[in-house]
Design an enzyme around this catalytic site. Structure first.
Site, PDB file in Angstrom:
ATOM      1  N   ARG A 189      29.035  41.022  39.937  1.00 41.03           N
ATOM      2  CA  ARG A 189      30.248  41.771  39.533  1.00 41.03           C
ATOM      3  C   ARG A 189      30.792  42.411  41.004  1.00 41.03           C
ATOM      4  NH1 ARG A 189      30.961  39.677  35.428  1.00 41.03           N
ATOM      5  NH2 ARG A 189      31.129  40.829  33.487  1.00 41.03           N
ATOM      6  N   HIS A 229      35.999  33.364  39.356  1.00 40.68           N
ATOM      7  CA  HIS A 229      35.189  34.007  38.123  1.00 40.68           C
ATOM      8  C   HIS A 229      34.626  32.714  37.011  1.00 40.68           C
ATOM      9  CE1 HIS A 229      33.995  37.867  35.805  1.00 40.68           C
ATOM     10  NE2 HIS A 229      33.165  36.877  35.052  1.00 40.68           N
TER      11      HIS A 229
END
Ligand code: NDP
Ligand code: OXD
Length: 316
Positions: free
Chosen positions: A231, A279
């Site tokens: 993250r 991502h």
């Protein structure tokens, strides 16, 4: 004479698939998985009255944000591995499960191994070689390239296995003490100090936010490469950019960011020592994740414990 079998039929559940954008992917796979799990008669819907819903299949893109009216719901089944966008929802009192999907894990292993090999072999030197320089320097062997993985859960441990199979010496660090792994602040410092390639596969929680700050980045060996498919919030962006600018960190390959999509004016886009991937390190795969969802619904119906329950206090 046969014993009479009492009719103990459990009513079939109503499952709300609460992510309209993903429904086309799951329209066939989820009914097939439910049938495999013996709950073919379940009612699978994309809209329902809250008081009728037994299970909610969820993802952060869902418009559903208020779980309070779902009074009979036995579990919210998240399609994502990361739960930071739902775990703190104050209306969520139902059990929450996260996704541990063999397809997603396979994707993450491929991304991590691929980008590790890119840095290990120095592939860019030959792919981006505008001056056609004949530099016959051979890279070291994998056995000479220590890798550290922060976060040795479902994804980190699968990546560690794959890298070890290629002979990389892998050091793993996680929250709790486990054989053959490091933990705690002392363990973290040790794990960072040897990491020529660092992979961060931690969840975003209050404890992991800005874990890689300037002090900890300084512990990495000169020229280390960082791969972050965990993250964005795990890394202090300013500190990373500063460490890249002075050459202490040799390269960063980043898949996740505090703000996604990464804003066009973010310095990561143009930094010569940063690769941005959008991502895509690992996606939940409909066929395999449908089986995980169906198994958890089967368990819920049978009164068995759910798989991959999120600990709300820990945040993952
Ligand atoms: P898991 O919950 O299985 O593993 C998490 C790991 O992090 C565990 O080893 C845990 O330690 C460790 N950890 C958690 N908090 C701390 C802490 N404070 N200090 C040290 N270690 C800690 O998660 P997954 O492996 O399934 O996924 C990891 C993350 O990967 C997800 O949360 C998500 O953010 C990210 N992800 C990214 C994707 C992408 O496409 N980029 C796709 C999927 C996931 P312990 O073992 O002791 O509990
Ligand atoms: C996830 C992700 O958490 O895709 O599943 O990041």
């Amino acid at each position: 004479m046969l014993d009479e079998v009492p009719n103990r039929k459990v009513p079939m559940p109503t499952i709300l698939f609460a992510v309209p954008a993903l429904w086309p992917e799951y329209r066939d796979t989820l009914p097939a998985a439910l049938a495999e799990a013996g709950i073919a008669d379940a009612t699978l819907v994309t809209e329902a009255r809250p008081e009728d819903v037994d299970y909610i299949v969820y993802a952060p893109a869902s418009p559903l944000q208020d779980f309070a009216p779902y009074t009979r719901t036995k579990a919210v089944l998240n399609l994502w591995a990361g739960v930071e966008r739902i775990v703190g929802n104050p209306t969520l009192t139902q059990p929450l499960t996260r996704m541990v999907d063999p397809g997603l894990t396979e994707g993450m292993v491929e991304w991590v191994v691929g980008h590790t090999l890119r840095h290990h072999l120095g592939m860019d030197r030959h792919i981006l070689n505008p001056g056609h320089v004949w530099d016959p320097t051979c890279p070291p062997l994998a056995r000479e390239r220590p890798v550290t993985i922060l976060g040795m859960g479902a994804l980190g441990s699968a990546c560690a296995d794959a890298l070890r199979a290629l002979n990389f010496p892998v050091t793993g660090w996680s929250r709790t003490e486990k054989p053959g792994q490091l933990h705690g602040e002392h363990g973290l410092r040790k794990a960072l100090s040897t990491a020529q390639i660092l992979v961060t596969l931690l969840p975003k929680t209050p404890e992991t936010e800005n874990l890689l700050n300037a002090d900890r980045l300084a512990l990495l060996p000169q020229g280390a490469a960082i791969l972050n498919p965990g993250r964005g919030a795990l890394i202090d962006d300013e500190a990373l950019l500063a460490a890249l600018d002075v050459g202490h960190i040799g390269y960063a390959t980043l898949d996740v960011f505090r703000v996604e999509p990464l804003p066009q004016d973010h310095p990561y886009w143009s930094h010569p020592k940063v690769t941005v991937t959008p991502h895509i390190a690992a996606d939940t795969r409909a066929v395999t994740s449908s089986r995980v969802i169906a198994e958890n619904i089967r368990r819920g119906q049978a009164g068995e414990p759910f798989l991959h329950l999120v600990d709300r206090q820990r945040g993952y």
